[in-house]
Design an enzyme around this catalytic site. Structure first.
Site, PDB file in Angstrom:
ATOM      1  N   PHE A   1       0.815  -1.231   0.000  1.00  0.00           N
ATOM      2  CA  PHE A   1       0.000   0.000   0.000  1.00  0.00           C
ATOM      3  C   PHE A   1       0.837   1.263   0.000  1.00  0.00           C
ATOM      4  O   PHE A   1       0.370   2.322  -0.407  1.00  0.00           O
ATOM      5  CB  PHE A   1      -0.946   0.018   1.223  1.00  0.00           C
ATOM      6  CG  PHE A   1      -0.272   0.466   2.501  1.00  0.00           C
ATOM      7  CD1 PHE A   1      -0.157   1.815   2.800  1.00  0.00           C
ATOM      8  CD2 PHE A   1       0.277  -0.447   3.396  1.00  0.00           C
ATOM      9  CE1 PHE A   1       0.480   2.246   3.959  1.00  0.00           C
ATOM     10  CE2 PHE A   1       0.919  -0.026   4.554  1.00  0.00           C
ATOM     11  CZ  PHE A   1       1.015   1.316   4.832  1.00  0.00           C
TER      12      PHE A   1
ATOM     13  N   LYS B   1      -1.011  -7.012  -9.225  1.00  0.00           N
ATOM     14  CA  LYS B   1      -1.994  -7.097  -8.126  1.00  0.00           C
ATOM     15  C   LYS B   1      -1.589  -6.034  -7.116  1.00  0.00           C
ATOM     16  O   LYS B   1      -0.689  -6.229  -6.301  1.00  0.00           O
ATOM     17  CB  LYS B   1      -1.941  -8.494  -7.495  1.00  0.00           C
ATOM     18  CG  LYS B   1      -3.209  -8.984  -6.831  1.00  0.00           C
ATOM     19  CD  LYS B   1      -3.749  -8.122  -5.704  1.00  0.00           C
ATOM     20  CE  LYS B   1      -3.039  -8.302  -4.400  1.00  0.00           C
ATOM     21  NZ  LYS B   1      -3.468  -7.301  -3.378  1.00  0.00           N
TER      22      LYS B   1
ATOM     23  N   GLU C   1      -4.931  -3.773  -1.968  1.00  0.00           N
ATOM     24  CA  GLU C   1      -6.376  -3.542  -1.951  1.00  0.00           C
ATOM     25  C   GLU C   1      -6.739  -2.289  -1.168  1.00  0.00           C
ATOM     26  O   GLU C   1      -7.853  -1.801  -1.239  1.00  0.00           O
ATOM     27  CB  GLU C   1      -7.114  -4.770  -1.381  1.00  0.00           C
ATOM     28  CG  GLU C   1      -6.819  -5.107   0.081  1.00  0.00           C
ATOM     29  CD  GLU C   1      -5.517  -5.917   0.294  1.00  0.00           C
ATOM     30  OE1 GLU C   1      -4.568  -5.740  -0.494  1.00  0.00           O
ATOM     31  OE2 GLU C   1      -5.473  -6.689   1.257  1.00  0.00           O
TER      32      GLU C   1
ATOM     33  N   SER D   1       5.349  -7.002   3.437  1.00  0.00           N
ATOM     34  CA  SER D   1       5.925  -7.280   4.747  1.00  0.00           C
ATOM     35  C   SER D   1       6.670  -8.619   4.722  1.00  0.00           C
ATOM     36  O   SER D   1       6.431  -9.462   3.855  1.00  0.00           O
ATOM     37  CB  SER D   1       4.830  -7.280   5.798  1.00  0.00           C
ATOM     38  OG  SER D   1       3.837  -8.212   5.431  1.00  0.00           O
TER      39      SER D   1
ATOM     40  N   CYS E   1       9.514   1.952   3.423  1.00  0.00           N
ATOM     41  CA  CYS E   1      10.416   0.839   3.763  1.00  0.00           C
ATOM     42  C   CYS E   1      11.832   1.337   3.985  1.00  0.00           C
ATOM     43  O   CYS E   1      12.653   0.624   4.535  1.00  0.00           O
ATOM     44  CB  CYS E   1      10.400  -0.210   2.666  1.00  0.00           C
ATOM     45  SG  CYS E   1      11.012   0.449   1.126  1.00  0.00           S
TER      46      CYS E   1
ATOM     47  N   GLU F   1       9.147  -4.225  13.035  1.00  0.00           N
ATOM     48  CA  GLU F   1       8.902  -3.120  12.107  1.00  0.00           C
ATOM     49  C   GLU F   1       7.584  -2.464  12.535  1.00  0.00           C
ATOM     50  O   GLU F   1       6.553  -3.139  12.601  1.00  0.00           O
ATOM     51  CB  GLU F   1       8.767  -3.642  10.672  1.00  0.00           C
ATOM     52  CG  GLU F   1       8.497  -2.527   9.685  1.00  0.00           C
ATOM     53  CD  GLU F   1       8.371  -3.017   8.238  1.00  0.00           C
ATOM     54  OE1 GLU F   1       7.807  -4.096   8.025  1.00  0.00           O
ATOM     55  OE2 GLU F   1       8.834  -2.290   7.338  1.00  0.00           O
TER      56      GLU F   1
HETATM   57  P1  NAD Z   1       1.542  -6.513   3.034  1.00  0.00           P
HETATM   58  O1  NAD Z   1       2.592  -7.559   3.169  1.00  0.00           O
HETATM   59  O2  NAD Z   1       0.404  -6.520   3.995  1.00  0.00           O
HETATM   60  O3  NAD Z   1       0.875  -6.558   1.574  1.00  0.00           O
HETATM   61  C1  NAD Z   1       1.666  -6.613   0.405  1.00  0.00           C
HETATM   62  C2  NAD Z   1       0.868  -7.322  -0.680  1.00  0.00           C
HETATM   63  O4  NAD Z   1       0.593  -8.656  -0.258  1.00  0.00           O
HETATM   64  C3  NAD Z   1      -0.491  -6.678  -0.956  1.00  0.00           C
HETATM   65  O5  NAD Z   1      -0.735  -6.679  -2.341  1.00  0.00           O
HETATM   66  C4  NAD Z   1      -1.463  -7.569  -0.209  1.00  0.00           C
HETATM   67  O6  NAD Z   1      -2.733  -7.628  -0.793  1.00  0.00           O
HETATM   68  C5  NAD Z   1      -0.806  -8.930  -0.272  1.00  0.00           C
HETATM   69  N1  NAD Z   1      -1.126  -9.762   0.891  1.00  0.00           N
HETATM   70  C6  NAD Z   1      -1.574  -9.344   2.106  1.00  0.00           C
HETATM   71  N2  NAD Z   1      -1.737 -10.397   2.913  1.00  0.00           N
HETATM   72  C7  NAD Z   1      -1.396 -11.496   2.226  1.00  0.00           C
HETATM   73  C8  NAD Z   1      -1.341 -12.889   2.541  1.00  0.00           C
HETATM   74  N3  NAD Z   1      -1.669 -13.351   3.740  1.00  0.00           N
HETATM   75  N4  NAD Z   1      -0.927 -13.742   1.586  1.00  0.00           N
HETATM   76  C9  NAD Z   1      -0.564 -13.288   0.372  1.00  0.00           C
HETATM   77  N5  NAD Z   1      -0.594 -11.982   0.029  1.00  0.00           N
HETATM   78  C10 NAD Z   1      -0.995 -11.090   0.937  1.00  0.00           C
HETATM   79  O7  NAD Z   1       2.316  -5.122   3.069  1.00  0.00           O
HETATM   80  P2  NAD Z   1       1.693  -3.677   3.163  1.00  0.00           P
HETATM   81  O8  NAD Z   1       1.178  -3.468   4.537  1.00  0.00           O
HETATM   82  O9  NAD Z   1       0.809  -3.415   2.020  1.00  0.00           O
HETATM   83  O10 NAD Z   1       3.015  -2.786   2.936  1.00  0.00           O
HETATM   84  C11 NAD Z   1       3.910  -2.476   3.961  1.00  0.00           C
HETATM   85  C12 NAD Z   1       5.046  -3.464   4.035  1.00  0.00           C
HETATM   86  O11 NAD Z   1       5.750  -3.497   2.796  1.00  0.00           O
HETATM   87  C13 NAD Z   1       6.089  -3.086   5.069  1.00  0.00           C
HETATM   88  O12 NAD Z   1       6.504  -4.250   5.726  1.00  0.00           O
HETATM   89  C14 NAD Z   1       7.216  -2.490   4.251  1.00  0.00           C
HETATM   90  O13 NAD Z   1       8.496  -2.564   4.828  1.00  0.00           O
HETATM   91  C15 NAD Z   1       7.151  -3.345   3.037  1.00  0.00           C
HETATM   92  N6  NAD Z   1       7.785  -2.680   1.900  1.00  0.00           N
HETATM   93  C16 NAD Z   1       9.025  -3.108   1.562  1.00  0.00           C
HETATM   94  C17 NAD Z   1       9.692  -2.493   0.517  1.00  0.00           C
HETATM   95  C18 NAD Z   1      11.059  -2.962   0.124  1.00  0.00           C
HETATM   96  O14 NAD Z   1      11.530  -2.495  -0.883  1.00  0.00           O
HETATM   97  N7  NAD Z   1      11.703  -3.850   0.845  1.00  0.00           N
HETATM   98  C19 NAD Z   1       9.075  -1.441  -0.178  1.00  0.00           C
HETATM   99  C20 NAD Z   1       7.813  -1.032   0.199  1.00  0.00           C
HETATM  100  C21 NAD Z   1       7.173  -1.667   1.254  1.00  0.00           C
END
Ligand code: NAD
Length: 495
Positions: free
Chosen positions: A149, A173, A176, A226, A281, A381
Site C-alpha cells: 500500500f 496485483k 487492496e 511485509s 520501507c 517493524e
Molecule cells: P503486506 O505484506 O500486507 O501486503 C503486500 C501485498 O501482499 C499486498 O498486495 C497484499 O494484498 C498482499 N497480501 C496481504 N496479505 C497477504 C497474505 N496473507 N498472503 C498473500 N498476500 C498477501 O504489506 P503492506 O502493509 O501493504 O506494505 C507495507 C510493508 O511493505 C512493510 O513491511 C514495508 O516494509 C514493506 N515494503 C518493503 C519495501 C522494500 O523495498 N523492501 C518497499 C515497500 C514496502
C-alpha cells in the site's frame, strides 16, 4: 458506492467474484469506494489475456517498444498531478510526497526507455576457429507483480516498465487498500499506445495472490510487502517453478558518530523518520547515537518535531494520516509497549492536533528515547511515525547492533570522518547505505534491494538486475561452413 474494477485486456472488468474490499480516505476516515476482489477465475482470465498479447508484444521491435515507453513517460510527466491526487486520497500522504513517489517511479520509466541498449547481447568472434559465440536476451512471458500500500504508484513502476520494455506482458496485483493508482496507470499506458493485454490489473487479497502463484500461470513473481508474506511468496513461487524476487520489511538504523554535524543529523532524522508518516520501507526508525551526543541530538530533533504540521494531505501539511484505523491503532500501541518496557517517551504522537477531519487516522510524530533492544518496539517493524533512540558507547557497539538485526534494507551513517564512513560501508550487513544521506534509495540505473529478511531471492529491482530478472538468456555457438573442417574430434572444441 463507486466500484473499482479489474483492468483486463485494455478495459475495466468487474470480474466474476462477489467479494469486495473497502477503500477509505484515511484523512476523513470514510469509505469512498469498494474494490472488486478477484477469484481464481478472474486471475485465469487476466493471465489468459496477457498470454494472448505476449507473442505479438515479444515480436514488437525495440524501436516501437521504446517509442511507447517515451510516450508513456511524456504523458505521465504532464498528468502526474492527477495521479498524486489519487494517491493522497487513498493513501493519505501529502501531495508533495505523492509527487515525489511518482518522480522516483518516472526515473525507472526513463531508464526503461533505454531498452534497446539494455537488451543488447554479447558477441565473440572466433571463440574457436571459425566459431562465433553470442548471447541474446528474450522475455519470460507473463510476469506477475504484487505491490504494497505504501507506494501505490512507485513500487509497481520499479518493475513493470522494465518487464514491458523487455517484451513481457504483465499482471499487477496492487494493494487492496489503495487500488486506483494502478487503474489510472493502466489507462495511461493504453493512451500511450500499449497494446491491450500487455498490462493487466487484478485486485484482491490472499486469494488473488495465491491465484497468481499457481504453477501454471505467470512465469515470475515480483513481490513487495511485509516480511512474513515475502518469505511465503518466495518459498511458494520457487516451489512452483517460478523466478521470484520478494522484497520484505525493514528496520532502518541511523548511526550517529560524535563528530557528526548534529543539525544535519536532526534534520535528516526528522525527514526520514516522519516523511510519509513513517510508512516507507526506507524510513529511519532507529537513531543509534554514539555517546555523548544523545542528549543534544534529542533536543534538536524535538525542537524540529514541534514544527511538523500534521493534517489532511490535500492541505498544506507536512505529514498525513496513517493508512487505516487498524494500522494507526497498532502503531500507537507501541507507545504503551515502550513505556512498559522502561523506555522514555519524549514526544507522544497521540497528543497531536491535526489540521483535518476528526475521524482521520491521525498519529503525530513520536520520539522514544532509551529503547531497550529487547523491546518489541526495537525488534519489530512499526511502519509509522515512531522514531526510537538507542544509545551506544562506540562505533563497534552500534555496528554490532545493526548487523544483528533480522532486516538489512537501508541504513545511514552520519559523520565527518571519511575513514569511519568507509569502514562502515565495508562492514555493515545492509543492502543500501547512506553516508550523511538518510534515505539512500538508489537511482533507477542502480538496483534497489536489501539483505537478509528484507529481500528473498537473488535479484533486486530495476537497474541491470531488473533487465536480467525479466529476461532469459540464450547463448548461440555458430559455425558457417567453409571449405575446411577439422575432421572427427570427440572432444570439446577448444581452439
Ligand atoms: P503486506 O505484506 O500486507 O501486503 C503486500 C501485498 O501482499 C499486498 O498486495 C497484499 O494484498 C498482499 N497480501 C496481504 N496479505 C497477504 C497474505 N496473507 N498472503 C498473500 N498476500 C498477501 O504489506 P503492506 O502493509 O501493504 O506494505 C507495507 C510493508 O511493505 C512493510 O513491511 C514495508 O516494509 C514493506 N515494503 C518493503 C519495501 C522494500 O523495498 N523492501 C518497499 C515497500 C514496502
Amino acid at each position: 458506492m463507486k466500484l473499482i474494477s479489474h483492468w483486463i485486456n485494455g478495459s475495466e472488468n468487474k470480474g466474476t467474484g462477489a467479494r469486495r474490499g473497502e477503500v477509505y480516505n484515511p484523512a476523513i476516515g470514510q469509505q469512498i469506494a469498494e474494490v472488486a476482489f478477484a477469484e481464481d477465475t478472474d486471475i485465469a482470465v487476466a493471465v489468459k489475456a496477457a498470454q494472448a498479447a505476449f507473442p505479438a508484444w515479444k515480436e514488437t521491435s525495440l524501436a516501437k517498444r521504446s517509442s511507447i515507453m517515451f510516450r508513456f513517460r511524456e504523458l505521465l510527466e504532464q498528468r502526474k498531478g492527477e495521479l498524486a491526487e489519487i494517491i493522497t486520497t487513498e493513501h493519505g500522504k501529502v501531495i508533495s510526497d505523492a509527487l515525489g513517489e511518482i518522480n522516483r517511479g518516472l526515473e525507472v520509466v526513463d531508464f526503461a526507455c533505454g531498452l534497446p541498449h539494455l537488451l543488447k547481447g554479447e558477441y565473440s568472434e572466433n571463440a574457436s576457429t571459425s566459431i562465433d559465440v553470442y548471447s541474446m536476451k528474450q522475455p519470460l512471458g507473463v510476469v506477475g507483480i504484487i505491490s504494497p500500500f505504501n507506494f501505490p504508484a512507485m513500487v509497481p513502476m520499479w518493475f513493470f516498465p522494465v518487464a514491458i520494455a523487455a517484451g513481457n506482458t504483465v499482471v499487477v496485483k496492487p494493494s487492496e487498500k489503495d487500488p486506483s493508482s494502478a487503474m489510472w496507470t493502466a489507462a495511461l499506458l493504453k493512451e500511450a499506445g500499449l497494446p491491450d493485454g500487455v498490462f493487466n490489473v487484478v485486485h484482491g487479497d490472499k486469494v488473488a495472490v495465491d491465484g497468481l502463484l499457481n504453477p501454471s500461470l505467470v512465469k515470475s513473481i515480483s513481490f513487495v510487502g511485509s516480511t512474513p508474506i515475502a518469505q511465503y511468496i518466495y518459498e511458494t513461487s520457487a516451489k512452483n517453478g517460478k523466478r521470484v524476487q520478494a522484497l520484505g520489511g525493514a528496520k532502518n538504523h541511523m548511526l550517529v558518530l560524535p563528530d557528526a554535524d548534529l543539525d544535519l543529523v536532526a534534520d535528516s532524522a526528522v525527514n526520514a523518520g516522519f516523511g510519509s508518516a513513517g510508512e516507507r520501507c526506507m524510513a529511519i526508525s532507529v537513531v543509534v547515537a554514539v555517546e555523548p551526543v544523545a542528549d543534544s541530538l534529542i533536543a534538536k530533533i524535538k525542537e524540529r518535531m514541534a514544527t511538523i504540521k500534521v493534517g489532511d494531505g490535500r492541505r498544506s501539511c507536512d505529514m498525513g494520516p496513517l493508512v487505516t484505523k487498524q494500522h494507526r491503532d497498532k502503531v500507537a500501541s507501541y507507545i504503551d509497549i515502550a513505556k512498559q518496557d522502561g523506555a522514555s517517551i519524549v514526544v507522544d504522537g497521540r497528543d497531536v492536533n491535526p489540521d483535518g477531519d476528526a475521524n482521520g487516522y491521525w498519529l503525530g510524530p513520536t520520539l522514544i528515547d532509551k529503547v531497550p533492544t529487547s523491546s518489541k518496539v526495537y525488534q519489530e517493524e512499526i511502519f509509522g511515525p515512531v522514531l526510537s533512540v538507542v544509545r551506544v558507547k562506540s562505533y563497534e557497539e552500534g555496528l554490532q547492533l545493526i548487523n544483528s538485526s533480522q532486516f538489512g534494507n537501508g541504513t545511514a551513517i552520519f559523520t565527518n570522518d571519511g575513514g569511519a564512513a568507509r569502514r562502515f560501508q565495508h562492514e555493515v550487513e545492509v543492502g543500501m547505505i547512506g553516508i550523511n544521506v538518510p534515505i539512500p534509495v538508489p537511482v533507477a540505473y542502480f538496483s534497489f534491494g536489501g539483505w537478509k529478511h528484507s529481500l528473498f531471492g537473488d535479484s533486486r529491482a530495476h537497474g541491470e538486475e531488473g533487465f536480467r530478472f525479466f529476461t532469459q538468456t540464450k547463448v548461440v555457438t555458430s559455425r558457417w561452413l567453409d571449405p575446411s573442417h577439422g575432421g572427427i574430434n570427440l572432444g570439446f572444441p577448444q581452439n
